[in-house]
Write a protein that holds these residues in place. Structure first.
Motif, PDB file in Angstrom:
ATOM      1  N   ARG A   5      -3.702  -2.194  -9.773  1.00  0.00           N
ATOM      2  CA  ARG A   5      -4.360  -1.736  -8.544  1.00  0.00           C
ATOM      3  C   ARG A   5      -5.754  -2.348  -8.420  1.00  0.00           C
ATOM      4  N   LYS A  35      -2.801   4.661  -9.299  1.00  0.00           N
ATOM      5  CA  LYS A  35      -3.800   4.416  -8.263  1.00  0.00           C
ATOM      6  C   LYS A  35      -5.008   3.653  -8.777  1.00  0.00           C
ATOM      7  N   TYR A  88       1.419   3.598  -3.165  1.00  0.00           N
ATOM      8  CA  TYR A  88       0.369   4.482  -3.647  1.00  0.00           C
ATOM      9  C   TYR A  88       0.308   5.782  -2.857  1.00  0.00           C
ATOM     10  N   GLU A 123       0.820  -1.216   0.000  1.00  0.00           N
ATOM     11  CA  GLU A 123       0.000   0.000   0.000  1.00  0.00           C
ATOM     12  C   GLU A 123       0.852   1.263   0.000  1.00  0.00           C
ATOM     13  N   GLU A 156      -5.382  -5.833  -7.212  1.00  0.00           N
ATOM     14  CA  GLU A 156      -5.066  -5.863  -5.787  1.00  0.00           C
ATOM     15  C   GLU A 156      -6.299  -5.602  -4.939  1.00  0.00           C
ATOM     16  N   ARG A 157      -7.144  -4.682  -5.384  1.00  0.00           N
ATOM     17  CA  ARG A 157      -8.380  -4.424  -4.646  1.00  0.00           C
ATOM     18  C   ARG A 157      -9.296  -5.642  -4.666  1.00  0.00           C
TER      19      ARG A 157
END
Length: 805
Positions: free
Chosen positions: A346, A341, A324, A321, A349-350
């Motif tokens: 990303r 972002k 970012y 994290e 990853e979310r």
């Protein structure tokens, strides 16, 4: 030796290199048969003799340098190939490369009919068909993908036969054959043609010429798993596992996960536990940890459940994290940080983090009630474990789930206590707790507290769509529809997928009589929730309010396709068809509604009226008897039963029903009148007794009316107001008198006094029946009822019932 060397004279005008290009006949092998010296040398030893000077030149053939032959001195060297000739000095251009001869002739075109060209063209067509099949499958057109795969298979077989005729079998394109067969098997599988898919995979696996084809046994195992043939699925998974080398660790882990899933579906939890324990020891991942927790929950091992949950939480997410967050004020670094972002990495990853949180929350909710003596202690243990892990923020969510569990157990005080404790947390948790509290108080009809906690939730997180929706609900309950619509709009601006806000704003527009906007909202919601019965019903209701019954019927039919056993929807369809004048369709849907829910008084009353209208008195009796069982204190249903018996000619049954009704309701005037008339027509002695009772009741009625009249003289003004109010409302709502008129329509089906069992006269009747024992069923007046009102079934004069003193 120099006597044979002569220098070329300078005045010689002849070509100095002409002798070099002359052709020596000694090299003419075609004339060897005519060469006497050669033949003699071949036949005798003449050829072994030393050559003489005269024969040296002829035997060598090539003149010596500087020698004179035919009067021409042989040049010192040969440079003709370089283009240095005397002809160049005589005006010819220097062209050593022969460019003056013009362009080269065009290449000879390849013959299209040659076998090689046919094979290449056929290979190209097969590849194109395979590509088209894959594209169609990715677009969801599975039938087209299968057809393309079959065409590719047929053409590939033709290609193989042609290639065998032209070349050796070793030159067959095995890669093309493999791709065609694999694509065909895949398309069979996605089209659920499992037998054909297995046969095609077997063709690939059994062909020794295909390298690494054994891995396809995993696909065969997947097909057996879909067919619920778990033993064969496990067998093929293990065969595929044996084919995969140990260096390919990821593939082996995936196959073992499939084996574990198969054991779970087969109910063999112990074997599944062994597979997942091995995976968690070799390469731990979220799915394996989650499935391991489920397996231990299935076997009821509390301690192992705790260990499996801890292993699941310990799985590393491998998400950084910090990258970012911009570490400096460097504009270039800030731009790079902003760019990454929301990139694809990303997003992945979310998604991975959301999946991990889902697995952990589900596992905690699953094991919390069983790992300790109470579910509260289990939740506390899970919260402590989560707080000590990388998922600290999930601890508050577990507390909210604990409160929800209390709600399911109907322990509202404990739920409210936990949610109030969470109010003191950070803004996100505070907003979630206040939102749940608002919903609790709203369902408890405490709109003041609901509004207060909705304000707290909105102030804590203005972008919480659930909080804004709850605030709009509290305003809606207070009747301020415009303000409620503003809150719903703000919720939709924050989250366009908030279906609750979209549904509620549609209801708000419906209350505001903005039907077009309400219809747009529900149509948008229908695009999101395709099979929502509530949304479909609201669309049909709006079309009904817009006086478009055909569209309302069409949408209600869609509701029936989703919930075919909903009696309310079926009765609504019957009502719409009744208004449209389609009695047969209306009867069908009313009857279906009655079949699923035989206690709806509106449906029972309509079906009874329908059979009276069609003069099927016997069939109407069963519905009125059902109504009398549901409402035993309502005299009207028993009177309708007796009337149907009388109309059908069963006078004795009608008399018994009237007597039974009189015993239950001795002060009912209508029942006594029909008893007097029926006994008189049948010549029974009981007629005089019933006549005396009727006369006594009528006198009591007169006395009652006088008392009421004398009591109303002092309050005439208020009485006038009440009458004016009743008359003003009669055009909009069905009052007690209008319902009495509708019920009198049934009583008009009774025979007259002068002609007991015929309806031939046209007297004015007063049959406004007022039930003194309770409210009547209120329902819209359908076309069938209107028709009964207009028909003159009875011609006797009936008075009002006596009201109790």
């Amino acid at each position: 030796m120099m006597q044979n060397v002569h220098l070329a004279p300078e005045t010689d005008e002849d070509d100095l290199y002409s002798g070099y290009n002359d052709y020596n006949p000694i090299y003419d092998v075609e004339e060897l048969e005519n060469d006497a010296a050669f033949q003699q040398a071949v036949r005798t030893s003449h050829g072994r003799r030393p050559p003489s000077k005269t024969s040296l030149a002829s035997s060598i053939g090539r003149p010596m340098t500087g020698a004179i032959q035919d009067g021409v001195t042989r040049p010192m060297t040969a440079v003709r190939a370089a283009g240095f000739t005397k002809a160049a000095l005589r005006g010819s251009a220097f062209d050593p490369l022969g460019q003056s001869r013009g362009p080269a002739p065009p290449l000879e075109a390849k013959k299209k009919d040659s076998p090689e060209e046919k094979i290449k063209q056929l290979e190209k067509e097969v590849n194109e068909l395979v590509e088209e099949s894959c594209i169609a499958s990715s677009c969801g057109d599975l039938k087209l993908a299968l057809e393309k795969a079959k065409d590719a298979g047929r053409k590939e077989r033709v290609l193989v036969r042609q290639r065998e005729q032209v070349t050796t079998p070793e030159n067959i394109n095995l890669d093309l054959t493999y791709s065609v067969l694999f694509n065909l098997a895949s398309q069979y599988s996605v089209n659920e043609m499992y037998a054909e898919a297995l046969n095609t995979y077997q063709v690939i696996v059994k062909n020794k010429m295909f390298n690494n084809a054994g891995i396809l046994k995993m696909n065969m195992g997947n097909i057996y798993l879909k067919q619920r043939n778990y033993s064969k699925a496990i067998k093929f998974y293990r065969m595929a596992l044996d084919q995969v080398p140990s260096v390919n660790k990821q593939m082996r882990i995936k196959i073992m996960q499939n084996i574990g899933v198969t054991f779970i579906q087969a109910g063999q939890y112990s074997d599944a536990i062994n597979s997942y324990e091995h995976i968690m020891s070799m390469a731990p991942n979220l799915k394996a940890g989650y499935n391991l927790t489920i397996c231990y929950f299935a076997v009821g091992d509390r301690e192992k459940m705790k260990k499996a949950f801890q292993k699941l939480i310990a799985v590393p997410l491998e998400i950084d994290e910090d990258k970012y967050i911009s570490p400096s004020d460097d504009p270039h670094t800030n731009l790079v940080t902003e760019a990454i972002k929301n990139d694809h990495l990303r997003q992945m990853e979310r998604e991975r983090k959301a999946m991990a949180e889902k697995y952990i929350m589900t596992s905690a909710k699953l094991i919390a009630p069983v790992i300790e003596t109470s579910f509260a202690a289990g939740y506390d243990w899970c919260v402590e474990v989560v707080k000590a892990s990388q998922y600290v923020e999930l601890a508050n969510d577990l507390e909210i789930n604990k409160a929800v569990t209390y709600l399911r157990q109907k322990d509202y005080n404990q739920a409210v206590e936990i949610l109030k404790m969470l109010e003191k947390k950070d803004s996100r948790v505070k907003s979630a707790a206040a939102t749940n509290l608002s919903a609790l108080y709203y369902m408890g009809k405490d709109f003041a507290q609901a509004s207060s906690y909705a304000d707290i939730a909105v102030n804590s997180d203005r972008y919480n769509p659930a909080a804004l929706t709850n605030k709009g609900n509290t305003v809606f309950a207070n009747g301020d529809y415009e303000k409620a619509a503003e809150f719903y709009k703000e919720a939709l601006r924050n989250d366009s997928s908030c279906t609750e806000a979209l549904y509620n704003i549609g209801l708000t527009y419906e209350k505001l009589n903005r039907l077009d906007e309400a219809l747009d909202c529900f149509l948008k919601l229908h695009a999101i929730l395709r099979n929502s019965a509530e949304v479909l019903y609201q669309i049909a209701n709006i079309y009904e309010l817009m006086e478009n019954p055909s569209q309302a019927i069409e949408w209600l039919m869609q509701v029936v396709s989703v919930v075919p056993t909903d009696p309310q929807v079926l009765s609504k369809l019957g009502e719409l068809y009744d208004h449209e004048g389609d009695k047969s369709q209306a009867f069908q849907y009313y009857y279906e509604s009655y079949r699923y829910f035989p206690c709806n008084m509106e449906v029972i009353e309509w079906l009874g009226a329908y059979y009276i209208d069609t003069q099927f008195w016997e069939k109407a009796i069963q519905y009125f008897e059902r109504a009398s069982l549901i409402q035993p204190t309502q005299v009207k249903w028993q009177l309708m039963v007796a009337s149907c018996f009388r109309r059908s000619g069963n006078y004795q049954k009608a008399l018994d029903t009237y007597k039974d009704t009189h015993r239950k309701f001795p002060e009912n005037v209508e029942c006594l009148r029909f008893l007097v008339r029926l006994c008189t027509d049948l010549g029974l002695k009981d007629a005089q007794e019933y006549a005396r009772k009727l006369k006594r009741l009528e006198k009591m009625k007169e006395i009652r009316e006088q008392r009421i009249k004398s009591g109303r003289d002092g309050s005439g003004g208020s009485r006038g107001k009440r009458e004016g109010s009743a008359s003003g409302d009669s055009g909009q709502n069905y009052s007690a008198s209008s319902k009495g008129e509708r019920l009198s329509a049934r009583l008009r089906a009774l025979p007259g006094t002068n002609e007991p069992y015929e309806s031939s006269s046209n007297k004015e009747i007063d049959a406004s029946y007022v039930d003194p024992l309770g409210p009547q069923i209120e329902r819209p007046k359908t076309a069938a009822k209107k028709r009964i009102d207009e028909d003159d079934f009875a011609d006797e004069e009936l008075g009002d019932d006596l009201l109790p003193e």
